[in-house]
Design an enzyme around this catalytic site. Sequence first.
Site, PDB file in Angstrom:
ATOM      1  N   ASP A 194     -13.273  23.308 -17.091  1.00  0.00           N
ATOM      2  CA  ASP A 194     -13.036  21.862 -17.079  1.00  0.00           C
ATOM      3  C   ASP A 194     -13.811  21.169 -15.970  1.00  0.00           C
ATOM      4  O   ASP A 194     -13.833  21.651 -14.825  1.00  0.00           O
ATOM      5  CB  ASP A 194     -11.543  21.584 -16.830  1.00  0.00           C
ATOM      6  CG  ASP A 194     -10.773  21.293 -18.102  1.00  0.00           C
ATOM      7  OD1 ASP A 194     -11.404  20.921 -19.117  1.00  0.00           O
ATOM      8  OD2 ASP A 194      -9.539  21.433 -18.072  1.00  0.00           O
ATOM      9  N   LYS A 243     -15.878  21.330 -20.390  1.00  0.00           N
ATOM     10  CA  LYS A 243     -15.063  20.372 -21.137  1.00  0.00           C
ATOM     11  C   LYS A 243     -14.776  19.174 -20.244  1.00  0.00           C
ATOM     12  O   LYS A 243     -14.622  19.340 -19.030  1.00  0.00           O
ATOM     13  CB  LYS A 243     -13.750  21.045 -21.570  1.00  0.00           C
ATOM     14  CG  LYS A 243     -12.773  20.111 -22.274  1.00  0.00           C
ATOM     15  CD  LYS A 243     -11.622  20.864 -22.904  1.00  0.00           C
ATOM     16  CE  LYS A 243     -10.477  21.178 -21.977  1.00  0.00           C
ATOM     17  NZ  LYS A 243      -9.835  20.019 -21.337  1.00  0.00           N
ATOM     18  N   SER A 271      -5.492  22.269 -15.578  1.00  0.00           N
ATOM     19  CA  SER A 271      -4.046  22.514 -15.513  1.00  0.00           C
ATOM     20  C   SER A 271      -3.751  23.468 -14.351  1.00  0.00           C
ATOM     21  O   SER A 271      -2.619  23.565 -13.880  1.00  0.00           O
ATOM     22  CB  SER A 271      -3.532  23.108 -16.829  1.00  0.00           C
ATOM     23  OG  SER A 271      -4.350  24.170 -17.259  1.00  0.00           O
ATOM     24  N   GLU A 304      -5.203  16.715 -28.147  1.00  0.00           N
ATOM     25  CA  GLU A 304      -3.954  16.980 -27.405  1.00  0.00           C
ATOM     26  C   GLU A 304      -2.862  15.964 -27.752  1.00  0.00           C
ATOM     27  O   GLU A 304      -3.090  14.749 -27.714  1.00  0.00           O
ATOM     28  CB  GLU A 304      -4.218  16.972 -25.889  1.00  0.00           C
ATOM     29  CG  GLU A 304      -2.938  17.237 -25.096  1.00  0.00           C
ATOM     30  CD  GLU A 304      -3.131  17.686 -23.669  1.00  0.00           C
ATOM     31  OE1 GLU A 304      -4.286  17.843 -23.223  1.00  0.00           O
ATOM     32  OE2 GLU A 304      -2.103  17.880 -22.985  1.00  0.00           O
TER      33      GLU A 304
HETATM   34  O1  KIV Z   1      -6.503  21.985 -18.377  1.00  0.00           O
HETATM   35  C1  KIV Z   1      -6.052  22.435 -19.429  1.00  0.00           C
HETATM   36  O2  KIV Z   1      -5.319  23.429 -19.469  1.00  0.00           O
HETATM   37  C2  KIV Z   1      -6.421  21.749 -20.659  1.00  0.00           C
HETATM   38  C3  KIV Z   1      -5.642  22.117 -21.879  1.00  0.00           C
HETATM   39  C4  KIV Z   1      -4.412  21.325 -21.884  1.00  0.00           C
HETATM   40  C5  KIV Z   1      -6.446  21.943 -23.113  1.00  0.00           C
HETATM   41  O3  KIV Z   1      -7.263  20.916 -20.668  1.00  0.00           O
END
Ligand code: KIV
Length: 258
Positions: free
Chosen positions: A83, A111, A45, A175
């Site tokens: 991420d 993740k 994000s 989500e």
């Molecule tokens: O990138 C992010 O902030 C996310 C959240 C929406 C869980 O993956």
Amino acid sequence: MKKTVDVVQSMKQNRQKIAMLTAYDYPTARILNDADIDIILVGDSLGMVVLGYEDTRSVTMADMLHHTRIVARANTVCLLVADLPHRAYETPEQAAKNARALCEAGADTVKFEGNKPEIVKAIADEGIPVMGHVGLLPQTSEKFRVHGRKRSEALLIADDAKALEAAGCFAIVLESIPEKLGKKITLSLRIPTIGIGAGAGCDGQVLVLHDILGLFDRFTPAFAKQYANMRKEIHRAVTHYKLEVQQGTFPDGEHSYR
Ligand code: KIV
């Protein structure tokens, strides 16, 4: 003491809710660390709320490594998840290599989005814990909408979550799904679920920091509760500063060397 995957998993067994937030920079990561937030996510994000992109698809591994290093410098107590960005896990080999790089940059776990058991296995084989992500998948979804309202779609999401648990994920983000489905999936899994727009039945919650602080006004999903209006506060401070410079009342005696 630094939180581990075991600590987070035991929170589900002890019925303690897990609080997760995103961070991308040093000052806010320090605040989350001092607030003893359970999990910090260096989320992709980042692309929208910090880098000014339209969506998360333009975020690169170089961006993620840069921001993971920054957040890791501030973090001493939270479990740090980073991420894997879009196109960084197209093969198991690429996923393992990029997950290793994120951990070398300071992440404890990584993740990724979607039901890809072979990716979970490749990363877990490196000894790196993996967090899954099902429901709305911002890296590939056509538009931001609630997923799983139709029974067929709900069954698919529940199956995805089960498959990710079986493949070895230690936790899963759910989500933008209906509250009832969030609760059903949570009850069906041994591993913790972390909801974002997935209702109160999840084992934990995650939100984007810039949404809860009112720092991102381009798009606010309905589930994103705003706990402060920092945009307004920062605007007030900088216009006050500008006025004082123009009027010559800053710097005053207190803020000048003698
Ligand atoms: O990138 C992010 O902030 C996310 C959240 C929406 C869980 O993956």
